[in-house]
Scaffold this active site. Sequence first.
Site: not given
Ligand code: NAI
Ligand code: BAL
Length: 504
Positions: A193, A251, A269, A303, A400
């Site tokens: 997804k 998460g 992650e 991240c 963050e």
């Molecule tokens: N660790 C990382 O690499 C990332 C961290 N983030 C952080 O998250 C914040 C918010 O961004 P979002 O796009 O809203 O992150 P998110 O964590 O909600 O989205 C990431 C993925 O999770 C899915 N998702 C959302 N709600 C879900 C649920 N209830 N069950 C299962 N999957 C679900 C989304 O559709 C997307 O595919 C960002 O501002 C940033 O701080 C966002 C993206 C990547």
């Molecule tokens: N820095 C690579 C992984 C990530 O930001 O999600």
Amino acid sequence: MATIAQIAVPGSTKTISVPTGLFINNQFVPSLDSKETIECINPATEEPICSVVAGSAKDIDAAVAAARTAFTTTWGKNVSGFERSRLLNKLADLVERDAQELAELETLNNGKPLKIARDFDVGDSVACIRYYAGWADKIVGQSIDIDNKTKVAFTKHDPIGVCGQIIPWNYPIMMWAWKVAPALACGCTIVMKPSEFTPLTALKLSELIVEAGFPPGVVNTVPSFGSVGGAALSSHLDVDKVAFTGSTATGRRIMEAAAKSNLKKVTLELGGKSPQLIFESADLDQAANWVALGFLYNTGQDCTAGSRVYVQESISDKFLQILIEKAKALTIGNGLDEKTGGGPVVSKVQYDKIWSYIEAGKQEGATCVLGGEKRSGKGYFVDATIFTDIRPEMKIVREEIFGPVLSVGKFKTEEEAIQLANNTTYGLGAGLHSNDAGQCMRVSSALEAGTVWINQYNLLYNNVPFGGKKQSGIGRELGSYALDEYTSVKAIQWNYGEKLDWPL
Ligand SMILES: NC(=O)C1=CN([C@@H]2O[C@H](COP(=O)(O)OP(=O)(O)OC[C@H]3O[C@@H](n4cnc5c(N)ncnc54)[C@H](O)[C@@H]3O)[C@@H](O)[C@H]2O)C=CC1
Ligand code: BAL
């Protein structure tokens, strides 16, 4: 809705064709019941690119059923490691062949500079797929002697089964490769997804799954909103594992859904608030380069973004001056422009979130020494922003931001530096810059993080494990460690001579 969109690449006569349906059993299909679509926006222009089908919970059921059938018939334990390796190598060749087109699509949908998308995101993804192609025929268990006379035990590392993979928008191709490659190498099948903000490259890569020759149902792709498709995958009773990259809040929801359904294995992650420490013996010019990379790479949407920096007091003014010049040197603009070093942020939601943090920083009394002013015109652009005079309780120091915003503080002693660095609920990355070898050893072992970079920052290698401590995650991606996350160990105990006397 059309099942193929023709997407124009601005500044050229080229168009890229992208399937806009759900990819199930090696075919692009409409939703079983959803009329909803996901509108894809170019963050550099705010113009729509195209719409794709938004999959429903029923579509997730269909994709999981396809993945289960493949797992029990054509994939899983029915295919040799040699064959999995051959197909993964073929896939890597195809991704490499299409690198330019995939990178253009990534730039249009995510905003990142084309050069970086092509050379790093796609380049590293090709290398990642090849790395795991190399592992596919080397996944072996152990032989364990029990008594050397009558009994032996051995272990088999079985594929874990059907994997839900939920990926974010910051590295859409790379996160796809980090998840798909080890899962397929181990013999798992997949329901992917992608993020609703960036579904296009995952759909384009799905075409390459067919061309590489993977059997139907081995990889399925369901673009969907998180609260629909992501939630359905995490609570599905026939999904054996969910691998997730994204926010800590989501998460937590995924773990809860796994616990309340079938206790599927979960790897996470998650977010970070990664610190970098600059000691007085460091090469200040080099340290400033790595700090600039740490908070500006991918426009801070990373991240492991090094979003907190603590500098030893004796060098702090000098270091800040150098850092400001380095940060100013990065050209932020449209990713399709070859001169661009940093693109817009991905979406209006992310843009508004970042600005709310910049405002909070100002209101809480931090000093903004660079950036902090909105641009006029179209596009979700945020310039490099640096705050000083920070305090541990400020939002910009604790939370963050996922944007090009850095908090810079000071310390006097090594102990104080470690205490400041570890004063966070996160534990993903950390950096230290010092030319004192003893200090590098002491501080790197004291920092609470899944990765500690010394005299560098944010470099990733496919053979080095990656993941977090504390609320930054569970499990590891990359390296041989990722294989443990997609296999389940079975112990087989064999009696070839001992007689059981009964009753005991
Ligand atoms: N660790 C990382 O690499 C990332 C961290 N983030 C952080 O998250 C914040 C918010 O961004 P979002 O796009 O809203 O992150 P998110 O964590 O909600 O989205 C990431 C993925 O999770 C899915 N998702 C959302 N709600 C879900 C649920 N209830 N069950 C299962 N999957 C679900 C989304 O559709 C997307 O595919 C960002 O501002 C940033 O701080 C966002 C993206 C990547
Ligand atoms: N820095 C690579 C992984 C990530 O930001 O999600």
